[in-house]
Enzyme design. Sequence first.
Site, PDB file in Angstrom:
ATOM      1  N   GLU A 272     -15.330  14.298 -17.355  1.00  0.00           N
ATOM      2  CA  GLU A 272     -14.435  13.190 -17.031  1.00  0.00           C
ATOM      3  C   GLU A 272     -14.030  13.243 -15.557  1.00  0.00           C
ATOM      4  OE1 GLU A 272     -13.650  10.665 -18.909  1.00  0.00           O
ATOM      5  OE2 GLU A 272     -14.757  11.416 -20.642  1.00  0.00           O
ATOM      6  N   TRP A 275     -16.856  11.774 -13.711  1.00  0.00           N
ATOM      7  CA  TRP A 275     -16.936  10.306 -13.753  1.00  0.00           C
ATOM      8  C   TRP A 275     -16.087   9.719 -12.619  1.00  0.00           C
ATOM      9  CZ3 TRP A 275     -19.588   6.259 -15.225  1.00  0.00           C
ATOM     10  CH2 TRP A 275     -18.993   5.002 -15.147  1.00  0.00           C
ATOM     11  N   TRP A 303     -19.426 -17.426 -17.051  1.00  0.00           N
ATOM     12  CA  TRP A 303     -18.077 -17.158 -17.543  1.00  0.00           C
ATOM     13  C   TRP A 303     -17.387 -18.464 -17.943  1.00  0.00           C
ATOM     14  CZ3 TRP A 303     -17.659 -12.214 -18.392  1.00  0.00           C
ATOM     15  CH2 TRP A 303     -18.244 -11.280 -17.539  1.00  0.00           C
ATOM     16  N   ASN A 338      -7.773   5.718 -22.762  1.00  0.00           N
ATOM     17  CA  ASN A 338      -9.071   5.344 -22.219  1.00  0.00           C
ATOM     18  C   ASN A 338      -9.971   4.664 -23.238  1.00  0.00           C
ATOM     19  OD1 ASN A 338     -11.000   5.443 -19.935  1.00  0.00           O
ATOM     20  ND2 ASN A 338     -12.179   6.725 -21.333  1.00  0.00           N
ATOM     21  N   TRP A 356     -14.779 -10.481 -15.508  1.00  0.00           N
ATOM     22  CA  TRP A 356     -14.309  -9.098 -15.453  1.00  0.00           C
ATOM     23  C   TRP A 356     -13.363  -8.880 -14.278  1.00  0.00           C
ATOM     24  CZ3 TRP A 356     -15.157  -6.222 -11.115  1.00  0.00           C
ATOM     25  CH2 TRP A 356     -16.202  -6.591 -10.270  1.00  0.00           C
ATOM     26  N   TRP A 379     -14.847  -1.417 -15.168  1.00  0.00           N
ATOM     27  CA  TRP A 379     -14.954  -2.813 -15.596  1.00  0.00           C
ATOM     28  C   TRP A 379     -16.399  -3.304 -15.506  1.00  0.00           C
ATOM     29  CZ3 TRP A 379     -12.148  -6.207 -18.232  1.00  0.00           C
ATOM     30  CH2 TRP A 379     -10.812  -5.894 -18.476  1.00  0.00           C
TER      31      TRP A 379
END
Length: 476
Positions: A272, A275, A303, A338, A356, A379
Amino acid sequence: MAKPAILWFRQDLRLADNPALAALEGRPLLPVYFLEEGPEAPGGAARWWLHHSLAALGRALAARGAPLLLLRGDARQVLPALAAEIGAEEVHAGRRTEPLARRRDAETHAALQDAGVRLVLHRTALLHEPHLVRTGGGKPYSVYTPFARAVFGLLEELPPPLPAPDRLVPASGARQGLGLDSLHLLPRPPEPNWAADFPAHWTPGEEGAAARLDAFLEQGLAGYADRRNDPAAERGTSGLSPHLHLGEVSPRQVWHAAKAKGGRGLETFLKELLWREFSHHLLWHRPEMPEAPLRPEFAAFPWRPDAALLRAWQRGRTGYPIVDAGMRQLWRIGWMHNRVRMIAASFLVKHLLQPWQDGEAWFRDTLVDADIAANSASWQWVAGCGADAAPYFRIFNPVLQGEKFDAAGAYVRRWCPELARLPDRWIHRPHEAPEMVLRGAGVTLGRNYPAPVMGLSEGRAAALAAFAAVKGTEAA
């Protein structure tokens, strides 16, 4: 006596393991923090955290003899003038990865150079320099797994954290700074105090970060691999993200402390941290990431912007309990689990077909840990348009996700108390519950809990059609 220097705090609001501070050991120094406004200025929740973090840093610096100077303005103009006031020939600061900050740093470097002052940047916020991690072919990584494997290797000889200094030598001759309250970082009337519940959940500052890390290592690390996906679990996650974002604890401190503790959850937890490193690596090489899809074909994605749907999602009024619980948790405490972030984000961009960027902007304003790199990378991952993104056809079903990760409904019952009396069978699907069950639980759909804003089958079909159109454009 050595020439004085300026220590420019940014996203490294700590004294321990601060290479910029360590480089000035024994020299007269002026610690300074500028509040700079602009597109990458902190959002509302992060500003609340920043206020209290600066207060803690100011107390720690004053106790060691070198008070923190607070200013509002543009470092490109103010830093050369400050250097002249105290006779400094160097400014030391932590390196940043955000596009605007990098441009400003280049311009600040030029302005200081013209004034005969050197800007020295240090790695204070990351485990490794993002521009130095390369593939065997010399290119930046675009997939997380090989990136993590490479960085794991590079970190085998990660130096230990640096201690905090006991005393500091203050520079003389600097101007009077601003009071912390004059930075207006906290909610002010007539604005409602949306941060009223924050202090019960968070303790900003270096001491708060150390306490949070210690508690996680003792109570959470061993079971992290299993409990991190349970949003109702106490200490299921570390809660360190806001402390890491403003640098109240360094990733090097966290890395070494976790490795020293060890346990079954260690590898998952370290991944993590990587990341986070990967997100900054992406942002360094793809500075358009906060605004534009990394996969160019998604620029034409169809969209369907809808202010009412966006508002329902923001306020936790979608009719899908796991999504609503997450969005209400976010509003109340400035943070969301998360796993639920992924579910809520997927629902917005896939079932509701909202851009997004609108979700990213809302998270940036409401998260106390609103890191531009991690926020935009995540995102884009959910939307299917980023590096190493989730497949476009991976559409989380919020009902099934709720039943999988919050089987007993404890998380939903906490943040959606109007549903608390529903039986476990219906807690994640109140819109399917018999009327008698709803009445018995005191739930009236459309009155004290919303009916679904979108049918799941309808939303999934629309999302797949939209993604198919994009894939067709890519093939063409």
